[in-house]
Design a protein around this motif. Structure first.
Motif, PDB file in Angstrom:
ATOM      1  N   ARG A 252       8.202   2.022  -3.775  1.00  0.00           N
ATOM      2  CA  ARG A 252       8.439   1.237  -2.580  1.00  0.00           C
ATOM      3  C   ARG A 252       7.390   0.129  -2.453  1.00  0.00           C
ATOM      4  O   ARG A 252       7.707  -1.009  -2.090  1.00  0.00           O
ATOM      5  CB  ARG A 252       8.361   2.170  -1.366  1.00  0.00           C
ATOM      6  CG  ARG A 252       9.061   1.683  -0.165  1.00  0.00           C
ATOM      7  CD  ARG A 252       9.096   2.745   0.882  1.00  0.00           C
ATOM      8  NE  ARG A 252       7.762   3.214   1.217  1.00  0.00           N
ATOM      9  CZ  ARG A 252       7.493   4.046   2.211  1.00  0.00           C
ATOM     10  NH1 ARG A 252       8.469   4.494   2.963  1.00  0.00           N
ATOM     11  NH2 ARG A 252       6.272   4.442   2.447  1.00  0.00           N
ATOM     12  N   ALA A 253       6.135   0.467  -2.790  1.00  0.00           N
ATOM     13  CA  ALA A 253       5.091  -0.550  -2.742  1.00  0.00           C
ATOM     14  C   ALA A 253       5.362  -1.632  -3.788  1.00  0.00           C
ATOM     15  O   ALA A 253       5.202  -2.824  -3.529  1.00  0.00           O
ATOM     16  CB  ALA A 253       3.731   0.083  -2.972  1.00  0.00           C
TER      17      ALA A 253
ATOM     18  N   THR B 144       7.869  -4.444  -2.834  1.00  0.00           N
ATOM     19  CA  THR B 144       7.512  -5.545  -1.938  1.00  0.00           C
ATOM     20  C   THR B 144       7.004  -6.752  -2.723  1.00  0.00           C
ATOM     21  O   THR B 144       6.579  -7.729  -2.138  1.00  0.00           O
ATOM     22  CB  THR B 144       6.427  -5.125  -0.921  1.00  0.00           C
ATOM     23  OG1 THR B 144       5.240  -4.838  -1.652  1.00  0.00           O
ATOM     24  CG2 THR B 144       6.842  -3.918  -0.119  1.00  0.00           C
TER      25      THR B 144
ATOM     26  N   ARG C  22       0.828  -1.202   0.000  1.00  0.00           N
ATOM     27  CA  ARG C  22       0.000   0.000   0.000  1.00  0.00           C
ATOM     28  C   ARG C  22       0.859   1.247   0.000  1.00  0.00           C
ATOM     29  O   ARG C  22       2.038   1.211   0.337  1.00  0.00           O
ATOM     30  CB  ARG C  22      -0.914   0.020   1.226  1.00  0.00           C
ATOM     31  CG  ARG C  22      -0.163   0.197   2.528  1.00  0.00           C
ATOM     32  CD  ARG C  22      -1.115   0.477   3.662  1.00  0.00           C
ATOM     33  NE  ARG C  22      -1.785   1.755   3.466  1.00  0.00           N
ATOM     34  CZ  ARG C  22      -2.665   2.266   4.322  1.00  0.00           C
ATOM     35  NH1 ARG C  22      -2.983   1.600   5.403  1.00  0.00           N
ATOM     36  NH2 ARG C  22      -3.231   3.435   4.088  1.00  0.00           N
TER      37      ARG C  22
END
Lengths: 581, 270
Positions: free
Chosen positions: B177-178, B181, B92
């Motif tokens: 960054r999301a 993952t 998220r």
């Protein structure tokens, strides 16, 4: 920066003079009543003019004199050319600051306030009046204040080169005077006793003639070698890529070589000092992982130091009451690290679920609990309570050498080896998956969790690694001191380690080392004397003052981590990039 | 990256069943049923306080679910820690940009691969081959993700601390960054808020590319209707914690209930 003509000398900023002078006068009174001048009067710096006690009383007038001429530099705004305006203003502020002492002398003569103020004594009066009448003190302190204040103002008039020379001369003479014991000790090792005998008077302090020679010599050297050092520094900082790495490696090798060679020529005193600094470097590096990298404010770090020391003592000393396996130190070290790590896990597990202030308070509590456990009757069968454990044998290193408290040089080498290990661990971990996760937790715990980091485990890891590094210094202290008592692990030790980390620069290895060298080396640790052993009584006062000043003037620490300093160069980089396009 | 052939497309990747979140007496979400299909882009819209961000928080386990269930790939997400949900494959972004500001751009993206990597302290200390290979992989994947945003986050910027980035670049880094993952589902909370029209148009096409090139399923909260119209396969409208409409953009935008929720009741009743 444009400059505009000087301000007319007699249109002073009277309010500023009054404010700065007033603050300094209050400060002077406080310093005088803290008993520092009386205590430090025995320590001569420059024979026969200046003792450390008097030096402390002229620092503030000089500082406000210099500060008065400070102009805030705003981008695009002109500044005034420094002139007699600055000197006169500085002199007046200094006079006010000195006046504080004049007033104090008068009050000392006519009132007796010894009841609340324990240092309200005839000795202080004698110091302030130089053994003369009160009116003499009134005049002399105003004169001294004016003089030093004016000197501070004059500093503003110097061009950059003269300014730098003046500063370097002052620093040379001051450090020669202040670091006398260290210099004498090393000179003895090098066989240069003749030189130091000539420099220093027989009962301490530089001979005034030598002081002048030293000043002239350092001034000439400064003028001759002007800018060389700076040049080299800028050149070094401009290197990039492999050249940079090589330069860094060379610097590290040089430092290491110096640290290996220096103790050979230094006497007991210097080696003792170096060993103490090293022990605090070790402790601070451990705490730096917890506070600097993972952002967990641990106020009870001394607990791990205590557990490390006690474990080493129990495992090696024959006098240990319950079990005394009398292990060799190196074997015991393995148990020390493992046991301290487990204690870290044990303390960490309940603590780590908290955040921020709550966590800090709980760690503070655990720090005390561990000490009280060692002190308690309940465990006195194991640890002898307040009597502590004594006769801890020296450490035998592979049968090559015995390291004990009587041989500070060997202790230092031992500490150096463990410091190298701790530096390697900190350096490697910071650049790993674990180190990045620590930093993420420090920056924003909620987000770190949302990015897939198990924050509880990661924080526990920081706690355990920090505890293990702290246990090394515990094991070393056990053999260095040869005994261990609960009273060595007071909360103030935690505070001092934390101050070292904050003062040096949180999250930066070099900063932490510099912080330990300055604070522990110069001022001394909680129990260890520093170079300025005379200050030991006022150590915490000075620690506090330094910390406050640091927070105001340089919150990122003495040597900030790269991340922080990059911020300062950001504008230049973007500007360059923009200009190129 | 997502694995499109794993399950049939008719089974939803994300499903909420009678999902309720209460804050004391306030029903932030009440009995919400939402289904998101694999490779779909779903927009969640609604007036302020409708419960959009609460929905995201419930999915990523930052608020407690009072009643109901959340299923991801058929398995419940209840009672999982936020980091476990991320390793299941849900990432998220945050409405208020929340980067690791004192870490570099590259480190921000590297640290987000935490749950898919496993080297421990010993590997780092001994500098093993496995450690070095993994570091190289992490770095490469990070650079790959960053280069998705063109030249904006790569080059010298990779080693800049995140706080030095411009506002739009910070938003982009949040998305990067999301992405790092390695999720199957990305929840974007107002990705274009505060951006100028040019930037927001650009990001709109990127949301489409995230689905087409990276195989992500995307749920996006957005107030900017031009973005919603552009990207969504389906729009879900929330008001007072309840779903009041669902369907494609045209359908929803003409729904009288939706208009009422946004603009209030018409004075003259038809």
């Amino acid at each position: 920066m444009t400059t505009i003509p000087p301000r007319p000398t007699f249109t002073q900023d009277w309010l500023r003079i009054a404010r700065m002078g007033g603050i300094a006068a209050v400060g002077q009174t406080f310093i005088a009543l803290s008993n520092m001048p009386v205590r430090l009067d025995e320590r001569l710096l420059i024979k026969p003019i200046l003792s450390m006690g008097y030096l402390i009383l002229i620092v503030l007038p000089f500082a406000v004199g210099y500060r008065y001429g400070h102009q805030i530099k705003r981008e695009g705004m002109p500044t005034f050319t420094p002139s007699m305006y600055e000197v006169l203003g500085g002199a007046l502020s200094g006079a006010l600051a000195g006046g504080g002492l004049s007033l104090l002398a008068v009050l000392l003569r006519h009132f007796d306030l010894r009841d609340p103020l324990v240092n309200w004594s005839p000795i202080l009066l004698n110091l302030l009046t130089f053994g003369n009448a009160t009116w003499f003190a009134v005049i002399i302190w105003i004169v001294i204040g004016t003089g030093t204040g004016a000197a501070g103002g004059l500093l503003r008039l110097l061009g950059p080169r003269a300014y730098r020379t003046a500063i370097s001369v002052a620093i040379t003479v001051a450090s020669a005077a202040v670091l006398e014991s260290l210099i004498v000790d090393i000179a003895k090792g090098l066989g240069l006793e003749n030189l130091t005998d000539r420099l220093y008077a027989s009962r301490g302090g530089i001979e005034w003639l030598s002081a002048i020679v030293l000043a002239v010599a350092s001034g000439t050297l400064g003028v001759l070698g002007r800018g060389r050092f700076r040049q080299a520094k800028t050149q070094l900082s401009q290197l990039e890529g492999t050249a940079r790495t090589q330069a860094n490696a060379a610097l590290i090798a040089l430092t290491l070589a110096a640290l290996i060679v220096l103790p050979l020529f230094a006497g007991k005193l210097t080696n003792e000092l170096l060993a103490n600094v090293g022990i605090f470097v070790l402790l601070a590096l451990g705490l730096n992982i917890v506070v600097g990298l993972a952002g967990i404010l641990d106020l009870g770090y001394v607990a791990f130091f205590a557990v490390g020391t006690y474990t080493a003592a129990v495992l090696t000393a024959a006098t240990s009451p319950r079990i005394s396996p009398e292990m060799p130190w190196l074997l015991a070290l393995i148990f020390v690290v493992v046991i301290t790590g487990l204690v870290g896990l044990f303390i960490g597990a309940p603590v780590i679920r908290m955040r921020g202030d709550y966590l800090a308070i709980v760690t503070l509590g655990f720090g005390e609990i561990i000490r009280l456990l060692f002190l308690s009757d309940w465990l006195s069968g194991w640890f002898n309570g307040a009597q502590g454990l004594v006769q801890i044998p020296p450490a035998n290193i592979f049968g090559l050498t015995e390291i004990g408290g009587t041989e500070p040089r060997r202790v230092f080498y031992l500490v150096l080896a463990f410091c190298a290990l701790a530096i390697y661990v900190s350096w490697r971990l910071e650049r790993s998956r674990l180190g990045r996760a620590w930093m993420a937790v420090r920056e924003d715990e909620t987000v770190a969790e949302a990015m897939g980091i198990n924050t509880v485990n990661i924080k526990l890891m920081a706690f355990v690694v920090g505890a293990m590094l702290g246990s090394f210094s515990g094991a070393i202290v056990a053999v260095k001191v040869g005994s261990v008592f609960p009273s060595s692990f007071l909360i103030v030790v935690s505070m001092v380690i934390l101050v070292v980390v904050i003062f040096g620069g949180m999250g930066n290895i070099v900063g932490v080392i510099a912080g330990a060298a300055v604070l522990i080396g110069v001022l001394g640790g909680p129990r260890q004397p520093g170079l300025l052993a005379e200050f030991s009584e006022f150590k915490l006062l000075i620690y506090g003052a330094l910390l406050i000043w640091m927070m105001l003037a340089r919150p990122e620490g003495l040597i900030p981590s790269m991340r922080r300093s990059r911020e300062l160069h950001q504008h230049e980089i973007t500007q360059d990039a923009w200009l190129k396009n | 990256m997502a694995n499109p052939e794993a399950t049939s497309t008719d089974k939803p990747i994300l499903e909420t069943r009678k999902l309720s979140v209460d804050f004391g007496g306030l029903h932030a979400l009440s009995a919400l049923d939402i289904q998101v299909q694999r490779n779909e882009i779903v927009s969640v819209i609604g007036p302020n306080g409708a419960g959009k961000t609460t929905l995201f928080n419930a999915i990523s386990a930052t608020v407690e679910v009072s009643k109901g269930d959340i299923l991801f790939e058929g398995k419940s997400l209840l009672n999982l820690e936020p980091n476990a949900i991320t390793s299941r494959g849900i990432a998220r972004t945050f409405q208020t940009v929340r980067l690791f500001t004192h870490m570099t751009v590259l480190e921000n993206v590297m640290v987000s691969q935490h749950c898919h990597t496993k080297q421990n302290a010993f590997g780092a200390l001994l500098y093993t081959k496995a450690f070095r290979t993994e570091e190289a992989e992490i770095r490469q994947r990070a650079e790959e993700v960053l280069s998705f945003f063109g030249t904006r986050l790569v080059g010298y910027r990779m080693d800049q601390p995140a706080f030095s980035l411009s506002y739009a670049n910070r938003r982009r880094l949040e998305i990067a960054r999301a992405m790092a993952t390695q999720p199957k589902l990305i929840l974007l909370d107002e990705p274009v808020a505060g951006m100028n029209p040019v930037e927001s148009a650009e990001l709109t096409t990127m949301i489409g590319r995230l689905r087409d090139e990276w195989d992500f399923t995307i749920v996006v909260i957005e107030h900017d209707m031009s973005v919603v119209r552009e990207v969504s396969d389906r729009v879900v409208v929330l008001d007072h914690g309840e779903k009041i409409a669902e369907g494609n953009y045209d359908h929803v935008s003409n729904n009288p209930e939706v208009v009422e929720a946004y603009l209030g009741k018409s004075m003259t009743k038809k």
